[in-house]
Design a protein around this motif. Structure first.
Motif, PDB file in Angstrom:
ATOM      1  N   GLY A 264       0.806  -1.435   0.319  1.00  0.00           N
ATOM      2  CA  GLY A 264       0.012  -0.225   0.156  1.00  0.00           C
ATOM      3  C   GLY A 264       0.604   1.198  -0.354  1.00  0.00           C
ATOM      4  O   GLY A 264       0.640   2.205   0.515  1.00  0.00           O
ATOM      5  N   LEU A 265       2.176   0.922  -0.617  1.00  0.00           N
ATOM      6  CA  LEU A 265       2.837   2.034  -0.652  1.00  0.00           C
ATOM      7  C   LEU A 265       2.651   2.849  -1.538  1.00  0.00           C
ATOM      8  O   LEU A 265       1.964   2.870  -2.406  1.00  0.00           O
ATOM      9  N   HIS A 266       2.838   4.742  -1.560  1.00  0.00           N
ATOM     10  CA  HIS A 266       2.584   5.424  -3.238  1.00  0.00           C
ATOM     11  C   HIS A 266       3.410   4.725  -3.976  1.00  0.00           C
ATOM     12  O   HIS A 266       4.783   5.205  -4.049  1.00  0.00           O
ATOM     13  N   PHE A 267       3.267   4.813  -5.522  1.00  0.00           N
ATOM     14  CA  PHE A 267       3.496   4.601  -6.730  1.00  0.00           C
ATOM     15  C   PHE A 267       4.748   6.186  -6.507  1.00  0.00           C
ATOM     16  O   PHE A 267       4.494   7.259  -6.468  1.00  0.00           O
ATOM     17  N   ASN A 268       5.440   5.894  -7.730  1.00  0.00           N
ATOM     18  CA  ASN A 268       6.735   6.581  -7.731  1.00  0.00           C
ATOM     19  C   ASN A 268       6.701   7.511  -6.548  1.00  0.00           C
ATOM     20  O   ASN A 268       7.173   8.692  -6.528  1.00  0.00           O
ATOM     21  N   SER A 269       7.195   6.840  -5.066  1.00  0.00           N
ATOM     22  CA  SER A 269       7.752   7.581  -3.837  1.00  0.00           C
ATOM     23  C   SER A 269       9.243   6.894  -3.781  1.00  0.00           C
ATOM     24  O   SER A 269       9.619   5.830  -3.155  1.00  0.00           O
ATOM     25  N   THR A 270       9.916   8.253  -2.958  1.00  0.00           N
ATOM     26  CA  THR A 270      11.016   7.286  -2.093  1.00  0.00           C
ATOM     27  C   THR A 270      11.331   6.899  -0.563  1.00  0.00           C
ATOM     28  O   THR A 270      10.360   8.425  -0.324  1.00  0.00           O
ATOM     29  N   TYR A 271      11.158   6.223  -0.109  1.00  0.00           N
ATOM     30  CA  TYR A 271      10.670   5.467   1.152  1.00  0.00           C
ATOM     31  C   TYR A 271      12.216   5.371   1.794  1.00  0.00           C
ATOM     32  O   TYR A 271      12.808   4.580   1.643  1.00  0.00           O
ATOM     33  N   SER A 272      12.366   5.913   2.364  1.00  0.00           N
ATOM     34  CA  SER A 272      13.591   5.146   3.689  1.00  0.00           C
ATOM     35  C   SER A 272      13.198   4.106   4.985  1.00  0.00           C
ATOM     36  O   SER A 272      11.636   4.678   5.420  1.00  0.00           O
ATOM     37  N   ALA A 273      14.119   3.362   5.330  1.00  0.00           N
ATOM     38  CA  ALA A 273      13.454   2.039   5.918  1.00  0.00           C
ATOM     39  C   ALA A 273      14.724   2.334   6.767  1.00  0.00           C
ATOM     40  O   ALA A 273      15.761   2.125   6.195  1.00  0.00           O
ATOM     41  N   ARG A 274      14.569   1.586   8.105  1.00  0.00           N
ATOM     42  CA  ARG A 274      15.258   1.591   9.208  1.00  0.00           C
ATOM     43  C   ARG A 274      14.580   0.070  10.415  1.00  0.00           C
ATOM     44  O   ARG A 274      14.001   0.859  10.439  1.00  0.00           O
ATOM     45  N   VAL A 275      15.470  -0.143  10.682  1.00  0.00           N
ATOM     46  CA  VAL A 275      15.098  -1.643  11.773  1.00  0.00           C
ATOM     47  C   VAL A 275      16.147  -1.210  13.020  1.00  0.00           C
ATOM     48  O   VAL A 275      17.595  -0.854  13.059  1.00  0.00           O
ATOM     49  N   LYS A 276      15.265  -1.912  14.268  1.00  0.00           N
ATOM     50  CA  LYS A 276      16.493  -1.694  15.515  1.00  0.00           C
ATOM     51  C   LYS A 276      15.789  -3.467  16.458  1.00  0.00           C
ATOM     52  O   LYS A 276      14.672  -3.938  15.764  1.00  0.00           O
ATOM     53  N   ALA A 277      16.685  -3.929  16.534  1.00  0.00           N
ATOM     54  CA  ALA A 277      16.628  -4.712  17.702  1.00  0.00           C
ATOM     55  C   ALA A 277      16.327  -4.419  19.207  1.00  0.00           C
ATOM     56  O   ALA A 277      16.773  -3.386  19.834  1.00  0.00           O
ATOM     57  N   PHE A 278      15.358  -5.494  19.848  1.00  0.00           N
ATOM     58  CA  PHE A 278      14.795  -5.295  21.832  1.00  0.00           C
ATOM     59  C   PHE A 278      15.270  -6.878  22.861  1.00  0.00           C
ATOM     60  O   PHE A 278      14.761  -7.192  21.619  1.00  0.00           O
ATOM     61  N   ASN A 279      15.496  -6.101  23.727  1.00  0.00           N
ATOM     62  CA  ASN A 279      15.096  -7.281  24.415  1.00  0.00           C
ATOM     63  C   ASN A 279      14.541  -6.537  25.968  1.00  0.00           C
ATOM     64  O   ASN A 279      14.599  -5.033  25.649  1.00  0.00           O
ATOM     65  N   LYS A 280      15.257  -7.577  26.981  1.00  0.00           N
ATOM     66  CA  LYS A 280      14.277  -6.755  28.500  1.00  0.00           C
ATOM     67  C   LYS A 280      15.558  -5.472  28.405  1.00  0.00           C
ATOM     68  O   LYS A 280      15.335  -5.126  29.262  1.00  0.00           O
ATOM     69  N   THR A 281      16.420  -5.654  28.304  1.00  0.00           N
ATOM     70  CA  THR A 281      17.589  -4.215  28.843  1.00  0.00           C
ATOM     71  C   THR A 281      17.491  -2.953  28.461  1.00  0.00           C
ATOM     72  O   THR A 281      16.972  -2.321  28.701  1.00  0.00           O
ATOM     73  N   GLY A 282      17.647  -3.425  26.541  1.00  0.00           N
ATOM     74  CA  GLY A 282      16.812  -1.610  26.059  1.00  0.00           C
ATOM     75  C   GLY A 282      16.615  -2.339  24.296  1.00  0.00           C
ATOM     76  O   GLY A 282      16.804  -3.394  23.862  1.00  0.00           O
ATOM     77  N   VAL A 283      17.131  -1.241  23.555  1.00  0.00           N
ATOM     78  CA  VAL A 283      16.747  -1.097  22.448  1.00  0.00           C
ATOM     79  C   VAL A 283      18.093  -0.452  21.831  1.00  0.00           C
ATOM     80  O   VAL A 283      18.699   0.101  22.325  1.00  0.00           O
ATOM     81  N   SER A 284      18.636  -1.589  20.601  1.00  0.00           N
ATOM     82  CA  SER A 284      19.684  -1.552  19.995  1.00  0.00           C
ATOM     83  C   SER A 284      19.942   0.043  19.536  1.00  0.00           C
ATOM     84  O   SER A 284      18.505   0.284  19.229  1.00  0.00           O
ATOM     85  N   GLN A 285      20.948   0.426  18.498  1.00  0.00           N
ATOM     86  CA  GLN A 285      20.905   0.980  17.391  1.00  0.00           C
ATOM     87  C   GLN A 285      20.210   1.228  16.565  1.00  0.00           C
ATOM     88  O   GLN A 285      20.203   0.045  15.774  1.00  0.00           O
TER      89      GLN A 285
END
Length: 775
Positions: free
Chosen positions: A500-521
């Motif tokens: 369902g993204l827009h056609f002819n559009s530029t998207y930026s994506a990133r991902v991070k991990a997490f556990n009980k201690t906290g969230v990664s970079q």
């Protein structure tokens, strides 16, 4: 070499070894110190009597050690049960090793040779490992002398010695300037000129600098060690079983005659090699220890800096609490002042009102008293009724509650400070010791990331060497216009497809991990380009097309951003530029989703190349088995559908549209018994078990000249917000639906009497193009 000094000192006397002996436990003792710590055992426990009685040396030694150190905690040791061995208190040597006190020193006038011989049946306890050793008839002569240790000590002492002095100066020896190798004497310059002139027989002597002379002295041959059993024989072989050097006489008549022996030189080289190899490993450990010490020293500095920083932070936090308390104090005082002003205002208003009313009442009373004084009955009666009413009315105005204060003098405010005081008393530090570290940033797997039409698939993984437990991942995308990131997926999976993204559009994506201690970079940012969807002239595309023709968007060589952009409609090519050394990663060229068109990449040259700007920028898609009704049957790579039920069932396309112009066709492959299929668009949550268009989430054409072999065209123009249908390229009436807004998916409803095939990536029909040009 300063660290080596402790290895060269006797554990008993604390001085450098003098005539060191090698004990069977591999430790060393000065010969004099070994004599001093000897203890005599009973005659009944001699080695000969033990052998006769069948008692082994091993049993005796264990028993001896148990009896000797049974009182170690009290600081005393004794050979219990032996009348000839009185208990003697223990003391510690300069090296911290517990030893027995030496015997009384001999008279100073006696020479060393006059020392008392070693008593028979003597026992020696190693002061380092506390192993008890029974001496045989040879006494201390049965222990070999450590000539190597003597040489090391000699070199060490010479390296630590002061500047070399002249050996011929009578008073205050001067510093030596040369050494004669033949005379083996150090000379200062005056003594050399006087006692060692460069003429005559002395002219052939070789004079060297003092330091070189010191080295030559070190290299002078030392006394060769002899066999402990045969003092006149030098060591010539090595007993492998006993692990000690032996002489020829030992091999011929001694206890080593049946043992395996090897050449002394070969074993010397072998053991030197083994020692060197062992030192390499120990050197690595020592290097690690030095680095660890540097780390610990840095920790000391860091602890001091962190302490100052933490103290400042603590003071700031307490000051913040005090400021907050002062602000709250000001707020509460303001409320008290407001209550004070309110009470005063109410009371003052009541005083003013009561004063005015009392003045009016007093005036009425004085007036009535004056009227009563009048003697004119007729005049009195003319106003008496009115006065009586006024008096009663005024009296009623002073009725109940009028003379009651409207405000109390007490402040009905009670500050509840108990919870705050309790919180202050409970104020303490929270232990921030994490049970496990924060996960490392995930790594995007570029070979599995791609875009298809207006959908994007992303894949990631944890770093290969990471052992930190991960409980889940958070995938974020921006709005396609460089806006803020928002979460689109949270879970344990490592692959996600965003539709369902827009056609002819530029998207930026990133991902991070997490556990009980906290969230990664965050991971590196992935830039995705969805397919274009603009009306353009259709061009013929010769396949295969060489990859080199498609220009990839490249980032700065030092950028940490990854770029993913489709090279033509519906397919993605990308290149990683995260360092000064480019690393190209290309997704494989996949076959187009249309019937009868399957192409693969080749490396052969091409005579004709296509300009990417002239390619047809349209959407390629198929039917979606995941969202379809279970009665729908798929074939032809999900481009052909039918149904196994007589009831109408709905199937949607894989791609949703929210803007742009889109056109696709459906050919009727089977049309039996006059069924009633429906073609159009629908929302993603449309009902799947009723005819398309029966609810408010679908827009469809359900009647017309549909026969077997007919082609139904669906044209969705989200720019004009209209939906138009055609059959065999003839428009069916005017615009079917208007005001189309939102996200729409291609949709079909059919039963078992109908089979249709989907055709996508088609140009806009002429009837619509001509009409648009006229407008």
């Amino acid at each position: 070499m300063d660290e080596m000094e402790e290895e060269l000192k006797c554990p008993v006397c604390g001085s450098f070894y003098r005539e060191p002996l090698i004990l069977p436990c591999s430790h060393n003792l000065c010969q004099a110190c070994a004599r001093n710590i000897l203890v005599q055992t009973p005659e009944a426990e001699s080695p000969q009597s033990r052998r006769a009685s069948g008692v082994s040396d091993y049993d005796y030694l264990d028993l001896d050690k148990m009896s000797l150190y049974s009182e170690a905690d009290s600081g005393y040791g004794s050979y219990g049960g032996f009348a000839s061995a009185p208990t003697t208190p223990c003391q510690k040597s300069p090296n911290g090793v517990r030893v027995f006190p030496p015997a009384a020193p001999p008279p100073p006038h006696l020479p060393p040779a006059a020392l008392a011989p070693v008593p028979r049946n003597a026992c020696l306890t190693c002061p380092q490992c506390h192993r008890s050793l029974i001496l045989d008839e040879r006494g201390l002569r049965g222990f070999p002398k450590n000539r190597v240790l003597e040489g090391v000590i000699d070199r060490y002492q010479q390296s630590k010695a002061a500047a070399l002095r002249c050996q011929l100066c009578e008073k205050a020896p001067k510093e030596a300037t040369v050494m004669c190798e033949q005379c083996d004497v150090f000379y200062c310059e005056p003594c050399r000129l006087r006692c060692h002139p460069p003429r005559g027989p002395l002219a052939k002597h070789r004079l060297v600098p003092p330091a070189q002379g010191r080295v030559s002295r070190r290299l002078s041959p030392r006394k060769i060690s002899t066999c402990t059993d045969h003092e006149l024989e030098n060591h010539s072989m090595y007993c492998v079983q006993c692990k000690m050097p032996v002489c020829y006489q030992c091999l011929e008549e001694g206890k080593h005659s049946s043992h395996e022996v090897k050449a002394l030189g070969a074993m010397w080289k072998l053991h030197k090699s083994q020692l060197s190899q062992a030192l390499n490993g120990l050197s690595d450990r020592a290097k690690e220890a030095k680095e660890f010490l540097v780390q610990l020293r840095n920790m000391v500095q860091q602890i001091q800096e962190n302490s100052v920083e933490f103290e400042a932070c603590l003071v700031a936090q307490c000051d913040a609490l005090i400021d907050a308390l002062n602000r709250r104090k000001a707020q509460l005082l303001s409320r008290v002042n407001k209550e004070h002003e309110h009470k005063l205002k109410v009371v003052r208003d009541q005083i003013s009102h009561c004063t005015v009313k009392l003045r009016q009442t007093t005036g009425l009373m004085e007036y009535c008293l004056e009227v009563i004084k009048e003697n004119d009955p007729s005049g009195f009666l003319q106003i008496s009724d009115a006065l009586i009413r006024r008096v009663h009315l005024t009296e009623d105005q002073w009725g109940k509650g009028t003379l009651t204060p409207r405000m109390t003098t007490d402040f009905d405010l009670n500050l509840d400070s108990a919870p705050l005081l309790q919180s202050i008393h409970q104020l303490d530090f929270v232990q921030m010791k994490a049970s496990s570290p924060v996960p490392a940033p995930p790594i995007l797997q570029l070979e599995e990331c791609c875009t298809h039409n207006n959908s994007a698939t992303l894949s990631w993984k944890q770093p290969p060497l990471s052992t930190v437990q991960v409980e889940g991942y958070i995938l974020e995308l921006d709005d396609g216009n460089g806006g803020q990131f928002r979460e689109v997926y949270v879970g344990k999976e490592t692959m996600c497809t965003v539709d369902g993204l827009h056609f002819n559009s530029t998207y930026s994506a990133r991902v991070k991990a997490f556990n009980k201690t906290g969230v990664s970079q965050y991971s590196k940012t992935l830039v995705l380009q969805t397919s274009e969807d603009t009306e353009s002239e259709e061009q013929t595309l010769p396949f295969p097309v060489p990859l080199e023709r498609f220009q990839l968007r490249r980032m700065s060589p030092f950028s940490s951003t990854l770029n993913l952009q489709p090279s033509f409609s519906g397919r993605s090519y990308f290149e990683l530029r995260s360092s000064s050394h480019p690393l190209s990663l290309h997704s494989s060229l996949q076959s187009l989703n249309s019937a009868g068109c399957n192409f693969e990449t080749q490396s052969a040259p091409y005579s004709q190349l296509v300009d990417i700007k002239k390619l047809v920028a349209v959407a390629w898609f198929s039917f979606d088995p995941g969202s379809a009704h279970s009665d729908i049957l798929f074939s032809n790579d999900n481009l052909t559908v039918t149904c196994n039920s007589y009831d109408d069932r709905v199937v949607l396309g894989k791609t949703g549209f929210s803007k742009g112009l889109h056109y696709w066709e459906l050919s009727i492959d089977r049309y039996d018994n006059h069924p009633d299929p429906a073609f159009g668009v629908a929302r993603v949550d449309v009902l799947k078990d009723v005819m398309l268009g029966k609810d408010d989430k679908a827009w469809a054409m359900t009647e017309g000249g549909i026969t077997k072999g007919a082609t139904v065209g669906v044209l969705l123009d989200l720019t004009r917000r209209t939906l138009t249908f055609s059959i065999n390229e003839d428009q069916q009436g005017p615009v079917a639906f208007e005001n189309m807004e939102g996200l729409f998916f291609p949709a079909v409803s059919l039963n078992r009497n109908v089979q249709v095939t989907l055709h996508t990536g088609l140009p806009v029909p002429e009837f619509y193009t001509s009409r648009a040009s006229m407008q």
